[in-house]
Design an enzyme around this catalytic site. Structure first.
Site, PDB file in Angstrom:
ATOM      1  N   ASN A  73     -12.011  -0.261   8.543  1.00 39.37           N
ATOM      2  CA  ASN A  73     -10.980   0.785   8.620  1.00 39.37           C
ATOM      3  C   ASN A  73     -11.404   2.008   7.815  1.00 39.37           C
ATOM      4  O   ASN A  73     -12.468   2.017   7.211  1.00 39.37           O
ATOM      5  CB  ASN A  73      -9.632   0.233   8.132  1.00 39.37           C
ATOM      6  CG  ASN A  73      -9.714  -0.246   6.697  1.00 39.37           C
ATOM      7  OD1 ASN A  73      -9.903   0.552   5.791  1.00 39.37           O
ATOM      8  ND2 ASN A  73      -9.594  -1.546   6.496  1.00 39.37           N
ATOM      9  N   LYS A 100     -26.683 -11.555  17.823  1.00 41.09           N
ATOM     10  CA  LYS A 100     -26.033 -10.390  18.427  1.00 41.09           C
ATOM     11  C   LYS A 100     -25.477 -10.755  19.810  1.00 41.09           C
ATOM     12  O   LYS A 100     -26.181 -11.338  20.627  1.00 41.09           O
ATOM     13  CB  LYS A 100     -27.064  -9.266  18.550  1.00 41.09           C
ATOM     14  CG  LYS A 100     -26.463  -7.963  18.982  1.00 41.09           C
ATOM     15  CD  LYS A 100     -27.507  -6.861  19.049  1.00 41.09           C
ATOM     16  CE  LYS A 100     -26.910  -5.671  19.768  1.00 41.09           C
ATOM     17  NZ  LYS A 100     -27.921  -4.728  20.186  1.00 41.09           N
ATOM     18  N   ILE A 121      -4.316 -11.184   0.052  1.00 44.74           N
ATOM     19  CA  ILE A 121      -4.742 -11.242  -1.356  1.00 44.74           C
ATOM     20  C   ILE A 121      -3.571 -10.951  -2.286  1.00 44.74           C
ATOM     21  O   ILE A 121      -3.360 -11.636  -3.292  1.00 44.74           O
ATOM     22  CB  ILE A 121      -5.910 -10.257  -1.585  1.00 44.74           C
ATOM     23  CG1 ILE A 121      -7.090 -10.673  -0.712  1.00 44.74           C
ATOM     24  CG2 ILE A 121      -6.319 -10.219  -3.056  1.00 44.74           C
ATOM     25  CD1 ILE A 121      -8.098  -9.600  -0.440  1.00 44.74           C
ATOM     26  N   PHE A 138       0.386  -1.951  -2.490  1.00 46.61           N
ATOM     27  CA  PHE A 138       0.536  -0.655  -1.841  1.00 46.61           C
ATOM     28  C   PHE A 138       1.043  -0.896  -0.422  1.00 46.61           C
ATOM     29  O   PHE A 138       0.775  -1.948   0.155  1.00 46.61           O
ATOM     30  CB  PHE A 138      -0.808   0.086  -1.791  1.00 46.61           C
ATOM     31  CG  PHE A 138      -1.005   1.012  -2.961  1.00 46.61           C
ATOM     32  CD1 PHE A 138      -1.143   0.502  -4.241  1.00 46.61           C
ATOM     33  CD2 PHE A 138      -1.021   2.390  -2.782  1.00 46.61           C
ATOM     34  CE1 PHE A 138      -1.307   1.341  -5.334  1.00 46.61           C
ATOM     35  CE2 PHE A 138      -1.181   3.245  -3.862  1.00 46.61           C
ATOM     36  CZ  PHE A 138      -1.324   2.722  -5.142  1.00 46.61           C
TER      37      PHE A 138
HETATM   38  O1  C5P Z   1       0.827  -6.052   4.812  1.00 51.38           O
HETATM   39  P1  C5P Z   1       0.144  -4.793   4.433  1.00 51.38           P
HETATM   40  O2  C5P Z   1      -1.321  -4.779   4.802  1.00 51.38           O
HETATM   41  O3  C5P Z   1       0.810  -3.541   4.887  1.00 51.38           O
HETATM   42  O4  C5P Z   1       0.240  -4.781   2.849  1.00 51.38           O
HETATM   43  C1  C5P Z   1      -0.404  -3.837   2.080  1.00 51.38           C
HETATM   44  C2  C5P Z   1      -0.607  -4.382   0.703  1.00 51.38           C
HETATM   45  O5  C5P Z   1      -1.072  -5.727   0.746  1.00 51.38           O
HETATM   46  C3  C5P Z   1      -1.675  -3.634  -0.062  1.00 51.38           C
HETATM   47  O6  C5P Z   1      -1.377  -3.724  -1.433  1.00 51.38           O
HETATM   48  C4  C5P Z   1      -2.933  -4.424   0.275  1.00 51.38           C
HETATM   49  O7  C5P Z   1      -3.937  -4.236  -0.695  1.00 51.38           O
HETATM   50  C5  C5P Z   1      -2.406  -5.837   0.301  1.00 51.38           C
HETATM   51  N1  C5P Z   1      -3.088  -6.748   1.226  1.00 51.38           N
HETATM   52  C6  C5P Z   1      -3.862  -7.768   0.715  1.00 51.38           C
HETATM   53  N2  C5P Z   1      -4.473  -8.675   1.557  1.00 51.38           N
HETATM   54  C7  C5P Z   1      -4.290  -8.573   2.894  1.00 51.38           C
HETATM   55  C8  C5P Z   1      -3.501  -7.542   3.435  1.00 51.38           C
HETATM   56  C9  C5P Z   1      -2.916  -6.644   2.571  1.00 51.38           C
HETATM   57  O8  C5P Z   1      -4.016  -7.848  -0.513  1.00 51.38           O
HETATM   58  N3  C5P Z   1      -4.887  -9.443   3.686  1.00 51.38           N
END
Ligand code: C5P
Length: 396
Positions: free
Chosen positions: A209, A287, A306, A323
């Site tokens: 991303n 590949k 996470i 966030f």
């Molecule tokens: O669910 P969403 O992706 O919108 O949530 C955003 C928050 O969750 C951010 O703090 C991002 O760092 C954390 N996040 C994470 N692990 C993931 C997805 C999002 O820590 N797999």
């Protein structure tokens, strides 16, 4: 911060114009700026602009009777808390690495007993040249800190590393190096996740991303400036680790989670990374080939969350901050996320605003169980400092 001062050496490169903006940011934050403009630097910015923005005299001559009478170059080299070289040209780096002292800037760098921060800026070939890389290694070993250079399009028409870091990023590095009045987070451990993740489809293709990592890096730097011991778990970015921060490089969400768990115990975790929600169910060892038929659908499986993982368990940090980058109903989504992920705070930002993703500014709202606080649009560095201050309050 009023009593803090920097000595700003402006070298000769097209990036010198950014030194003006840097000076403005520093003055706005109450930092004193005493400029030294090299002869080459004066081809790019005028002493008048620099002096007006710094609200101080510009020094440029080693053998100037008036300057020496006012403030000798030895005293000048020690009159500040930090010496900043921006832009640090290949020539300035070479002189400093070899201890040459044949003009005011190089003499000052040799005479100073203060920390030195350099923001290199030069053509990509000059940066990658073995001589510059050798000088960089020597300067690092001598204790000089660096911010940037960034990778990107250059004024000379080439592309690659060599662009000077943007003024807000250098500003942040300076603020981190100057440190605050106190160190309210001394003895506290922090984990910050930042940047994108990349998920392999096969050995050459990936899902990723547009996250630049800027906000997360700024937060890691701001927490370190308040005295915290910070582990920055970072996906691939073009950024240099902030001063005083331990960086652990990862690629996938699963690696990021493992690195965060390895960094526990911690008092605070701030999850800023844009973690891929899904990854390919099977990353091929070879590949994938097109065979003329319809492309095979890409099966995805969910990645570990996470933020949610850190928010539960017996080693949960006292404060867990997430966030929420949303494009609509920002605050409602942030509130829902707070409950779902069981974190303490959510910093919500509207990424539908042009220039937020990858840009230098951010407008956020801090969502806690107690309510919502909307912060004005400000530089990502300022958001980071404000958030770090709020975190520090929690530990008083
Ligand atoms: O669910 P969403 O992706 O919108 O949530 C955003 C928050 O969750 C951010 O703090 C991002 O760092 C954390 N996040 C994470 N692990 C993931 C997805 C999002 O820590 N797999």
């Amino acid at each position: 911060m009023d009593q803090k001062r920097i000595l700003l050496i402006v070298g000769g490169g097209i990036a010198a114009y950014k030194a003006l903006e840097l000076t403005r940011l520093l003055r706005k934050a109450g930092v004193g700026v005493r400029p030294i403009l090299t002869a080459a630097g004066a081809h790019f910015v005028t002493p008048l602009s620099l002096s007006a923005l710094a609200e101080d005299k510009v020094y440029s001559e080693l053998f100037s009777l008036t300057d020496e009478a006012e403030m000798g170059h030895i005293e000048l080299s020690r009159s500040a808390d930090l010496v900043v070289v921006a832009p640090a040209t290949a020539d300035l780096m070479a002189k400093a690495a070899h201890g040459l002292a044949n003009d005011l800037s190089s003499t000052t760098l040799l005479a100073t007993d203060k920390p030195v921060l350099m923001a290199p800026a030069m053509n990509v070939r000059m940066w990658l040249h073995a001589a510059t890389q050798r000088n960089l290694a020597v300067l690092r070993a001598d204790g000089v800190s660096f911010v940037g250079p960034d990778e990107g399009a250059m004024a000379c028409g080439e592309f690659g590393p060599g662009r000077m870091a943007e003024p807000p990023v250098i500003f942040e590095a300076i603020m981190a190096a100057l440190g605050p009045g106190g160190r309210p987070l001394a003895g506290r451990r922090a984990i910050v996740t930042a940047g994108p993740t990349i998920e392999a489809i096969d050995p050459v293709r990936m899902l990723t991303n547009r996250s630049s990592g800027k906000q997360g890096y700024a937060i890691a730097g701001a927490l370190a400036a308040l005295g915290a011991e910070v582990t920055l778990v970072s996906g691939p970015t073009a950024l240099a680790a902030p001063i005083g921060v331990k960086r652990v490089d990862v690629e996938s969400a699963r690696d990021m989670l493992a690195a965060c768990e390895a960094a526990l115990p911690a008092d605070v975790a701030v999850c800023v990374a844009a973690v891929a929600d899904w990854r390919p169910a099977e990353a091929g060892g070879q590949k994938l080939k097109k065979d003329g038929g319809a492309p095979a659908p890409l099966a995805l499986v969910e990645n570990p969350d996470i933020l949610a993982a850190l928010s539960k368990g017996d080693r949960r940090p006292k404060l867990v901050v997430g966030f929420a980058a949303e494009t609509n109903d920002v605050e409602a989504h942030a509130k829902a996320k707070l409950g779902k992920k069981r974190c303490d705070w959510i910093v919500a930002n509207d990424v539908s605003v042009a220039g937020t993703m990858g840009g230098d500014d951010n407008a956020v709202a801090l969502v806690t169980t107690g309510g919502i606080e909307r912060w004005d649009r400000m530089a990502k560095g300022a958001v980071a400092r404000k958030l770090a201050d709020r975190i520090a309050q929690e530990f008083q």
